[in-house]
Design a protein around this motif. Structure first.
Motif, PDB file in Angstrom:
ATOM      1  N   PHE A  27       0.768  -0.897  -0.007  1.00 35.10           N
ATOM      2  CA  PHE A  27      -0.057   0.518   0.052  1.00 35.10           C
ATOM      3  C   PHE A  27       0.839   1.267   0.215  1.00 35.10           C
ATOM      4  O   PHE A  27       2.005   1.473   0.989  1.00 35.10           O
ATOM      5  N   LEU A  28       0.609   1.723  -0.727  1.00 36.56           N
ATOM      6  CA  LEU A  28       1.454   3.409  -1.168  1.00 36.56           C
ATOM      7  C   LEU A  28       0.550   4.533  -0.261  1.00 36.56           C
ATOM      8  O   LEU A  28      -0.744   5.101  -0.102  1.00 36.56           O
ATOM      9  N   ILE A  29       1.088   4.904   0.762  1.00 35.33           N
ATOM     10  CA  ILE A  29       0.800   6.444   1.570  1.00 35.33           C
ATOM     11  C   ILE A  29       1.236   7.538   1.408  1.00 35.33           C
ATOM     12  O   ILE A  29       2.742   7.741   1.089  1.00 35.33           O
ATOM     13  N   LYS A  30       0.144   7.301   0.441  1.00 30.90           N
ATOM     14  CA  LYS A  30       0.113   9.262  -0.636  1.00 30.90           C
ATOM     15  C   LYS A  30      -0.985  10.044   0.404  1.00 30.90           C
ATOM     16  O   LYS A  30      -2.580   9.521   0.512  1.00 30.90           O
ATOM     17  N   THR A  31      -0.023  11.072   0.527  1.00 30.21           N
ATOM     18  CA  THR A  31      -1.134  12.201   1.374  1.00 30.21           C
ATOM     19  C   THR A  31      -2.389  12.558   0.021  1.00 30.21           C
ATOM     20  O   THR A  31      -2.582  12.385  -1.276  1.00 30.21           O
ATOM     21  N   LEU A  32      -3.691  12.283   1.369  1.00 33.64           N
ATOM     22  CA  LEU A  32      -4.899  12.822   0.767  1.00 33.64           C
ATOM     23  C   LEU A  32      -5.057  14.032   0.064  1.00 33.64           C
ATOM     24  O   LEU A  32      -5.171  14.804   0.982  1.00 33.64           O
ATOM     25  N   PRO A  33      -5.229  14.116  -1.099  1.00 36.37           N
ATOM     26  CA  PRO A  33      -5.467  15.350  -1.426  1.00 36.37           C
ATOM     27  C   PRO A  33      -6.453  16.649  -1.125  1.00 36.37           C
ATOM     28  O   PRO A  33      -5.901  17.372  -0.629  1.00 36.37           O
ATOM     29  N   GLN A  34      -7.055  15.953  -0.221  1.00 35.90           N
ATOM     30  CA  GLN A  34      -8.587  17.212   0.707  1.00 35.90           C
ATOM     31  C   GLN A  34      -8.192  17.326   1.682  1.00 35.90           C
ATOM     32  O   GLN A  34      -8.675  18.337   2.068  1.00 35.90           O
ATOM     33  N   THR A  35      -7.027  16.642   2.152  1.00 38.85           N
ATOM     34  CA  THR A  35      -5.947  17.381   3.487  1.00 38.85           C
ATOM     35  C   THR A  35      -5.219  18.351   2.876  1.00 38.85           C
ATOM     36  O   THR A  35      -4.168  19.050   4.627  1.00 38.85           O
ATOM     37  N   VAL A  36      -4.704  18.379   1.998  1.00 37.57           N
ATOM     38  CA  VAL A  36      -3.459  19.219   1.122  1.00 37.57           C
ATOM     39  C   VAL A  36      -3.997  20.734   1.280  1.00 37.57           C
ATOM     40  O   VAL A  36      -5.509  21.020   0.582  1.00 37.57           O
ATOM     41  N   THR A  37      -4.291  21.635   2.373  1.00 35.47           N
ATOM     42  CA  THR A  37      -4.529  23.173   2.015  1.00 35.47           C
ATOM     43  C   THR A  37      -3.027  24.195   1.775  1.00 35.47           C
ATOM     44  O   THR A  37      -2.375  23.809   2.834  1.00 35.47           O
ATOM     45  N   SER A  38      -3.750  25.749   2.086  1.00 36.15           N
ATOM     46  CA  SER A  38      -2.717  26.864   2.044  1.00 36.15           C
ATOM     47  C   SER A  38      -2.714  26.791   3.163  1.00 36.15           C
ATOM     48  O   SER A  38      -1.427  27.197   3.544  1.00 36.15           O
ATOM     49  N   SER A  39      -3.127  26.958   4.211  1.00 34.37           N
ATOM     50  CA  SER A  39      -2.771  26.473   4.986  1.00 34.37           C
ATOM     51  C   SER A  39      -1.901  25.412   6.434  1.00 34.37           C
ATOM     52  O   SER A  39      -1.797  24.885   7.232  1.00 34.37           O
ATOM     53  N   ASN A  40      -2.349  23.906   5.266  1.00 36.03           N
ATOM     54  CA  ASN A  40      -1.824  23.120   5.435  1.00 36.03           C
ATOM     55  C   ASN A  40      -1.163  22.126   4.298  1.00 36.03           C
ATOM     56  O   ASN A  40      -1.552  21.128   3.799  1.00 36.03           O
ATOM     57  N   PRO A  41      -0.836  22.839   4.002  1.00 31.49           N
ATOM     58  CA  PRO A  41       0.641  22.548   2.690  1.00 31.49           C
ATOM     59  C   PRO A  41       1.328  20.504   3.174  1.00 31.49           C
ATOM     60  O   PRO A  41       1.368  20.494   3.978  1.00 31.49           O
ATOM     61  N   ASN A  42       1.354  19.926   1.883  1.00 31.76           N
ATOM     62  CA  ASN A  42       1.692  18.574   2.116  1.00 31.76           C
ATOM     63  C   ASN A  42       2.994  18.382   2.989  1.00 31.76           C
ATOM     64  O   ASN A  42       4.075  19.833   2.595  1.00 31.76           O
ATOM     65  N   ARG A  43       2.957  18.485   3.997  1.00 28.33           N
ATOM     66  CA  ARG A  43       4.877  17.625   4.305  1.00 28.33           C
ATOM     67  C   ARG A  43       5.070  16.446   4.257  1.00 28.33           C
ATOM     68  O   ARG A  43       6.554  16.397   4.035  1.00 28.33           O
ATOM     69  N   TYR A  44       4.764  15.589   2.746  1.00 30.31           N
ATOM     70  CA  TYR A  44       5.351  14.121   3.029  1.00 30.31           C
ATOM     71  C   TYR A  44       5.100  14.030   0.938  1.00 30.31           C
ATOM     72  O   TYR A  44       4.155  13.387   0.913  1.00 30.31           O
ATOM     73  N   PRO A  45       5.456  15.511   0.239  1.00 29.88           N
ATOM     74  CA  PRO A  45       5.569  15.007  -1.321  1.00 29.88           C
ATOM     75  C   PRO A  45       5.974  13.560  -1.710  1.00 29.88           C
ATOM     76  O   PRO A  45       5.365  13.314  -2.753  1.00 29.88           O
ATOM     77  N   THR A  46       6.781  12.870  -0.569  1.00 25.73           N
ATOM     78  CA  THR A  46       7.256  12.275  -1.740  1.00 25.73           C
ATOM     79  C   THR A  46       6.591  10.482  -0.607  1.00 25.73           C
ATOM     80  O   THR A  46       6.991  10.349   0.094  1.00 25.73           O
ATOM     81  N   PRO A  47       5.453   9.748  -1.940  1.00 26.03           N
ATOM     82  CA  PRO A  47       5.121   8.649  -0.925  1.00 26.03           C
ATOM     83  C   PRO A  47       5.934   7.342  -0.416  1.00 26.03           C
ATOM     84  O   PRO A  47       7.166   7.246  -0.871  1.00 26.03           O
ATOM     85  N   ILE A  48       5.132   6.441   0.146  1.00 26.21           N
ATOM     86  CA  ILE A  48       6.573   5.351   0.821  1.00 26.21           C
ATOM     87  C   ILE A  48       5.365   4.187   0.705  1.00 26.21           C
ATOM     88  O   ILE A  48       4.289   4.700   1.668  1.00 26.21           O
ATOM     89  N   THR A  49       5.507   3.209   0.906  1.00 26.65           N
ATOM     90  CA  THR A  49       4.914   2.196   0.641  1.00 26.65           C
ATOM     91  C   THR A  49       4.954   2.389   2.284  1.00 26.65           C
ATOM     92  O   THR A  49       5.919   2.149   3.028  1.00 26.65           O
ATOM     93  N   ALA A  50       3.603   1.179   2.760  1.00 26.27           N
ATOM     94  CA  ALA A  50       3.787   0.768   4.064  1.00 26.27           C
ATOM     95  C   ALA A  50       4.832  -0.462   4.634  1.00 26.27           C
ATOM     96  O   ALA A  50       5.702   0.308   5.663  1.00 26.27           O
ATOM     97  N   HIS A  51       5.181  -1.311   4.152  1.00 24.27           N
ATOM     98  CA  HIS A  51       6.298  -2.036   4.107  1.00 24.27           C
ATOM     99  C   HIS A  51       7.265  -1.091   4.620  1.00 24.27           C
ATOM    100  O   HIS A  51       8.668  -1.496   5.469  1.00 24.27           O
ATOM    101  N   ASP A  52       8.134  -0.896   3.580  1.00 26.26           N
ATOM    102  CA  ASP A  52       9.198   0.554   3.933  1.00 26.26           C
ATOM    103  C   ASP A  52       9.258   1.281   4.799  1.00 26.26           C
ATOM    104  O   ASP A  52      10.550   1.041   5.624  1.00 26.26           O
ATOM    105  N   TYR A  53       8.632   1.970   5.218  1.00 26.62           N
ATOM    106  CA  TYR A  53       7.803   2.751   6.427  1.00 26.62           C
ATOM    107  C   TYR A  53       8.023   1.816   7.935  1.00 26.62           C
ATOM    108  O   TYR A  53       8.980   2.513   8.453  1.00 26.62           O
ATOM    109  N   LEU A  54       7.398   0.489   7.584  1.00 27.96           N
ATOM    110  CA  LEU A  54       7.497  -0.043   9.276  1.00 27.96           C
ATOM    111  C   LEU A  54       9.514  -0.173   9.125  1.00 27.96           C
ATOM    112  O   LEU A  54       8.957  -0.509  10.871  1.00 27.96           O
ATOM    113  N   HIS A  55      10.142  -0.620   7.836  1.00 25.33           N
ATOM    114  CA  HIS A  55      10.697  -1.081   8.089  1.00 25.33           C
ATOM    115  C   HIS A  55      11.504  -0.046   8.550  1.00 25.33           C
ATOM    116  O   HIS A  55      12.894   0.030  10.033  1.00 25.33           O
TER     117      HIS A  55
END
Length: 318
Positions: free
Chosen positions: A279-307
């Motif tokens: 599963f690719l952990i990719k920021t949901l578009p509706q959570t990105v706003t001018s006051s809350n810019p995307n903190r994680y522009p680079t997605p990561i798989t759940a496996h790599d993140y867990l490791h």
């Protein structure tokens, strides 16, 4: 008694979801936004199954240390089976946690496509019926988790079944936790301040005092004490990342008991609900706003993140 003030986390009934799913979703989302935690009653896991699981958990950890260590797999990151006392350490902590635990994962059929990322379960010879009990309990947690994820999706403006594919055959872990009796001069605490790695955690066994959350509004530690039989649910870092911190992963810990309880063990059963390894952990578009810019522009798989995170907490060595 511990004198930490209680967190005013609302107690919700999962039964209300069937009656008014929008209201339940809003209440759950509101509790998560405020505390990163919710308390959920009427979760649907049968009382007799829970009682059987507690009895077998106590029997498991009462076995001789040498017997338990026979189920420890060196270098496997504690993915399955036994992890000895004083092994795990919270990120940036100075002392290891005062706990031992056992991990049960998903039972996969032979040749499953995730077999390379998800280790097979390790089952102890004793107590009798252990495998049957915890396979059944794992499924019950899975069912409750699916319902909660549906509410989370609805609260985020997604289709209620949005998480279904994400968590199908997911790498969830049921952890059986034992905090043994501790001396008055013990270094460290039962579980140091940390955030969970996964999407959400479903916890049974928080009635015994000790679980505390760090309140982001006041900066104070607040105790969590659910009603008897209710489940504590909290946001993990994967969901925080997916939602760009709209749903926050809150720092929490398990502190040592007061003097009159230090001779007693503490047990709990958290179910760490994970997505599938790919599963690719990719920021949901509706959570990105001018006051809350995307903190994680680079997605990561759940496996790599867990490791990455297992290395940080000392379960996997670099």
């Amino acid at each position: 008694m511990l004198d930490t003030p209680l967190a005013k986390v609302p107690t919700l009934s999962l039964a209300d979801q069937a009656v008014d799913p929008d209201r339940f979703a809003a209440d759950l989302g509101g509790s998560f936004r405020r505390f990163g935690f919710a308390i959920v009653a009427d979760h649907g896991i049968p009382d007799d199954l829970i009682a059987r699981a507690w009895a077998q958990t106590e029997a498991l950890f009462a076995q001789p240390d040498a017997d338990k260590r026979g189920y420890y797999v060196e270098g496997a990151g504690g993915a399955r089976g036994y992890t000895p006392f004083k092994t795990e350490i919270a990120k940036d902590a100075k002392h290891v946690d005062l706990k031992e635990f056992w991990h049960v994962g998903r039972e996969l059929p032979t040749g499953h496509r995730y077999a390379g990322e998800m280790a097979p379960n390790i089952w102890p010879a004793q107590p009798d019926g252990f495998k049957e009990t915890f396979v059944e309990l794992f499924r019950a947690f899975d069912t409750a988790g699916d319902k909660l994820l549906s509410a989370i999706a609805r609260d985020l403006g997604l289709a209620p079944d949005w998480f279904d594919l994400a968590v199908k055959d997911g790498n969830s872990v049921l952890r059986l936790l034992h905090y043994p009796p501790i001396p008055m001069d013990a270094e460290g605490v039962r579980a140091g301040a940390h955030e969970d790695i996964n999407l959400i955690t479903l916890l049974l066994g928080a009635e015994e005092a000790g679980l505390e959350l760090l309140d982001r509004d006041s900066g104070n530690w607040l105790a969590i004490k659910p009603p008897e039989g209710a489940m504590v649910v909290n946001v993990g870092d994967m969901l925080q990342r997916l939602t760009n911190h709209v749903l926050p992963s809150t720092t929490h810990r398990v502190v040592n008991p007061p003097p009159e309880r230090r001779a007693h063990s503490r047990y709990s059963m958290p179910f760490f609900l994970h997505p599938a390894p790919d599963f690719l952990i990719k920021t949901l578009p509706q959570t990105v706003t001018s006051s809350n810019p995307n903190r994680y522009p680079t997605p990561i798989t759940a496996h790599d993140y867990l490791h990455e995170r297992l290395v940080e907490i000392g379960l996997i060595k670099k």
